[in-house]
Design a protein around this motif. Structure first.
Motif, PDB file in Angstrom:
ATOM      1  N   ARG A 157       0.833  -1.218   0.000  1.00  0.00           N
ATOM      2  CA  ARG A 157       0.000   0.000   0.000  1.00  0.00           C
ATOM      3  C   ARG A 157       0.861   1.259   0.000  1.00  0.00           C
ATOM      4  O   ARG A 157       0.552   2.226  -0.697  1.00  0.00           O
ATOM      5  N   ALA A 158       1.923   1.268   0.778  1.00  0.00           N
ATOM      6  CA  ALA A 158       2.819   2.429   0.831  1.00  0.00           C
ATOM      7  C   ALA A 158       3.498   2.650  -0.524  1.00  0.00           C
ATOM      8  O   ALA A 158       3.635   3.797  -0.973  1.00  0.00           O
ATOM      9  N   PHE A 159       3.885   1.570  -1.188  1.00  0.00           N
ATOM     10  CA  PHE A 159       4.506   1.699  -2.506  1.00  0.00           C
ATOM     11  C   PHE A 159       3.502   2.249  -3.517  1.00  0.00           C
ATOM     12  O   PHE A 159       3.829   3.137  -4.306  1.00  0.00           O
ATOM     13  N   ARG A 160       2.279   1.747  -3.477  1.00  0.00           N
ATOM     14  CA  ARG A 160       1.232   2.271  -4.371  1.00  0.00           C
ATOM     15  C   ARG A 160       0.981   3.752  -4.099  1.00  0.00           C
ATOM     16  O   ARG A 160       0.787   4.539  -5.017  1.00  0.00           O
ATOM     17  N   ARG A 161       1.005   4.114  -2.822  1.00  0.00           N
ATOM     18  CA  ARG A 161       0.811   5.515  -2.434  1.00  0.00           C
ATOM     19  C   ARG A 161       1.955   6.379  -2.965  1.00  0.00           C
ATOM     20  O   ARG A 161       1.736   7.488  -3.436  1.00  0.00           O
ATOM     21  N   LEU A 162       3.173   5.868  -2.867  1.00  0.00           N
ATOM     22  CA  LEU A 162       4.324   6.582  -3.418  1.00  0.00           C
ATOM     23  C   LEU A 162       4.109   6.876  -4.900  1.00  0.00           C
ATOM     24  O   LEU A 162       4.308   8.009  -5.350  1.00  0.00           O
ATOM     25  N   LEU A 163       3.683   5.872  -5.628  1.00  0.00           N
ATOM     26  CA  LEU A 163       3.475   6.055  -7.071  1.00  0.00           C
ATOM     27  C   LEU A 163       2.311   6.986  -7.363  1.00  0.00           C
ATOM     28  O   LEU A 163       2.352   7.763  -8.325  1.00  0.00           O
ATOM     29  N   ALA A 164       1.270   6.949  -6.530  1.00  0.00           N
ATOM     30  CA  ALA A 164       0.122   7.845  -6.726  1.00  0.00           C
ATOM     31  C   ALA A 164       0.500   9.289  -6.394  1.00  0.00           C
ATOM     32  O   ALA A 164       0.118  10.215  -7.108  1.00  0.00           O
ATOM     33  N   ASP A 165       1.250   9.481  -5.313  1.00  0.00           N
ATOM     34  CA  ASP A 165       1.628  10.821  -4.882  1.00  0.00           C
ATOM     35  C   ASP A 165       2.766  11.406  -5.714  1.00  0.00           C
ATOM     36  O   ASP A 165       2.910  12.624  -5.798  1.00  0.00           O
ATOM     37  N   CYS A 166       3.577  10.558  -6.283  1.00  0.00           N
ATOM     38  CA  CYS A 166       4.748  11.008  -7.061  1.00  0.00           C
ATOM     39  C   CYS A 166       4.739  10.315  -8.425  1.00  0.00           C
ATOM     40  O   CYS A 166       5.551   9.410  -8.674  1.00  0.00           O
ATOM     41  N   PRO A 167       3.842  10.709  -9.313  1.00  0.00           N
ATOM     42  CA  PRO A 167       3.715  10.011 -10.593  1.00  0.00           C
ATOM     43  C   PRO A 167       4.984  10.040 -11.450  1.00  0.00           C
ATOM     44  O   PRO A 167       5.137   9.214 -12.345  1.00  0.00           O
ATOM     45  N   GLN A 168       5.900  10.955 -11.150  1.00  0.00           N
ATOM     46  CA  GLN A 168       7.152  10.999 -11.905  1.00  0.00           C
ATOM     47  C   GLN A 168       7.998   9.741 -11.677  1.00  0.00           C
ATOM     48  O   GLN A 168       8.905   9.445 -12.446  1.00  0.00           O
ATOM     49  N   HIS A 169       7.671   8.970 -10.644  1.00  0.00           N
ATOM     50  CA  HIS A 169       8.430   7.758 -10.342  1.00  0.00           C
ATOM     51  C   HIS A 169       7.794   6.490 -10.920  1.00  0.00           C
ATOM     52  O   HIS A 169       8.388   5.416 -10.801  1.00  0.00           O
ATOM     53  N   VAL A 170       6.636   6.606 -11.532  1.00  0.00           N
ATOM     54  CA  VAL A 170       5.910   5.417 -11.998  1.00  0.00           C
ATOM     55  C   VAL A 170       6.767   4.537 -12.892  1.00  0.00           C
ATOM     56  O   VAL A 170       6.799   3.320 -12.743  1.00  0.00           O
ATOM     57  N   ARG A 171       7.505   5.092 -13.798  1.00  0.00           N
ATOM     58  CA  ARG A 171       8.332   4.301 -14.716  1.00  0.00           C
ATOM     59  C   ARG A 171       9.799   4.239 -14.280  1.00  0.00           C
ATOM     60  O   ARG A 171      10.623   3.680 -14.988  1.00  0.00           O
ATOM     61  N   ASN A 172      10.094   4.808 -13.116  1.00  0.00           N
ATOM     62  CA  ASN A 172      11.491   4.879 -12.682  1.00  0.00           C
ATOM     63  C   ASN A 172      11.810   4.047 -11.450  1.00  0.00           C
ATOM     64  O   ASN A 172      12.971   3.918 -11.085  1.00  0.00           O
ATOM     65  N   VAL A 173      10.784   3.493 -10.779  1.00  0.00           N
ATOM     66  CA  VAL A 173      10.992   2.767  -9.524  1.00  0.00           C
ATOM     67  C   VAL A 173      10.214   1.457  -9.570  1.00  0.00           C
ATOM     68  O   VAL A 173       9.091   1.415 -10.068  1.00  0.00           O
ATOM     69  N   VAL A 174      10.835   0.391  -9.043  1.00  0.00           N
ATOM     70  CA  VAL A 174      10.138  -0.895  -8.923  1.00  0.00           C
ATOM     71  C   VAL A 174      10.313  -1.415  -7.495  1.00  0.00           C
ATOM     72  O   VAL A 174      11.302  -1.108  -6.831  1.00  0.00           O
ATOM     73  N   LEU A 175       9.344  -2.175  -7.047  1.00  0.00           N
ATOM     74  CA  LEU A 175       9.436  -2.856  -5.758  1.00  0.00           C
ATOM     75  C   LEU A 175       9.731  -4.322  -6.040  1.00  0.00           C
ATOM     76  O   LEU A 175       8.942  -5.011  -6.676  1.00  0.00           O
ATOM     77  N   LEU A 176      10.883  -4.773  -5.594  1.00  0.00           N
ATOM     78  CA  LEU A 176      11.278  -6.170  -5.747  1.00  0.00           C
ATOM     79  C   LEU A 176      11.066  -6.834  -4.392  1.00  0.00           C
ATOM     80  O   LEU A 176      11.813  -6.602  -3.447  1.00  0.00           O
ATOM     81  N   GLN A 177      10.020  -7.629  -4.283  1.00  0.00           N
ATOM     82  CA  GLN A 177       9.599  -8.205  -3.009  1.00  0.00           C
ATOM     83  C   GLN A 177       9.865  -9.704  -3.022  1.00  0.00           C
ATOM     84  O   GLN A 177       9.360 -10.416  -3.874  1.00  0.00           O
ATOM     85  N   HIS A 178      10.630 -10.173  -2.052  1.00  0.00           N
ATOM     86  CA  HIS A 178      10.863 -11.601  -1.886  1.00  0.00           C
ATOM     87  C   HIS A 178      10.089 -12.046  -0.637  1.00  0.00           C
ATOM     88  O   HIS A 178      10.248 -11.459   0.429  1.00  0.00           O
ATOM     89  N   VAL A 179       9.279 -13.073  -0.790  1.00  0.00           N
ATOM     90  CA  VAL A 179       8.470 -13.564   0.333  1.00  0.00           C
ATOM     91  C   VAL A 179       9.007 -14.942   0.738  1.00  0.00           C
ATOM     92  O   VAL A 179       9.072 -15.857  -0.077  1.00  0.00           O
ATOM     93  N   LEU A 180       9.391 -15.033   2.014  1.00  0.00           N
ATOM     94  CA  LEU A 180       9.866 -16.304   2.549  1.00  0.00           C
ATOM     95  C   LEU A 180       8.672 -17.172   2.920  1.00  0.00           C
ATOM     96  O   LEU A 180       7.771 -16.712   3.603  1.00  0.00           O
ATOM     97  N   ALA A 181       8.684 -18.408   2.473  1.00  0.00           N
ATOM     98  CA  ALA A 181       7.578 -19.313   2.746  1.00  0.00           C
ATOM     99  C   ALA A 181       7.460 -19.591   4.235  1.00  0.00           C
ATOM    100  O   ALA A 181       8.456 -19.712   4.948  1.00  0.00           O
ATOM    101  N   HIS A 182       6.221 -19.688   4.703  1.00  0.00           N
ATOM    102  CA  HIS A 182       5.939 -19.996   6.105  1.00  0.00           C
ATOM    103  C   HIS A 182       6.393 -21.425   6.395  1.00  0.00           C
ATOM    104  O   HIS A 182       6.151 -22.335   5.621  1.00  0.00           O
ATOM    105  N   LYS A 183       7.054 -21.609   7.528  1.00  0.00           N
ATOM    106  CA  LYS A 183       7.561 -22.962   7.884  1.00  0.00           C
ATOM    107  C   LYS A 183       6.541 -23.705   8.684  1.00  0.00           C
ATOM    108  O   LYS A 183       5.810 -23.251   9.426  1.00  0.00           O
TER     109      LYS A 183
END
Length: 132
Positions: free
Chosen positions: A106-132
């Motif tokens: 949600r914060a990343f989406r908000r960043l892109l909504a509030d700062c549209p100049q970053h839409v094509r310049n920033v990516v979120l690379l999210q790695h999710v560790l599987a639950h054990k």
């Protein structure tokens, strides 16, 4: 009860904080809230306790040694080729209900909504560790 008499309680991982919150809610009927600035607090008998997470630190020598390994260099090249010139915000989270993953998205989406100049310049690379 003794931990709830402190002003601040810190855990090494958010999972431990989550278990503490669950126990306080279940056993003591305490409520928690998130205050401005993202400060997590638990309220108990008119007293507010701040909860924090301070993650462990990887020894720098181990990290540097791994960074020069071919497997890491190969993965770094593949990531750079995939995302090109864009800035990369990288994160690792566990597959847990309270890991903060949804808040981060949600914060990343908000960043892109509030700062549209970053839409094509920033990516979120999210790695999710599987639950054990």
């Amino acid at each position: 009860h003794s931990l709830l008499s402190c002003k601040l309680v810190a855990f090494q991982a958010f999972e431990y904080t989550r278990h503490f919150l669950s126990g306080c809610q279940l056993l003591l009927n305490s409520m928690h809230s998130i205050r401005s600035g993202g400060v997590l607090c638990i309220e108990h008998k008119g007293h507010s306790v701040i909860l924090r997470q301070d993650h462990f630190v990887i020894p720098v020598s181990n990290l540097v040694a791994r960074l020069h390994g071919e497997s890491v260099r190969s993965k770094a090249r593949a990531i750079r080729e995939r995302f090109g010139h864009r800035k990369i915000i990288a994160s690792i989270d566990g597959d847990e209900p309270f890991s903060g993953l949804m808040l981060k998205i949600r914060a990343f989406r908000r960043l892109l909504a509030d700062c549209p100049q970053h839409v094509r310049n920033v990516v979120l690379l999210q790695h999710v560790l599987a639950h054990k």
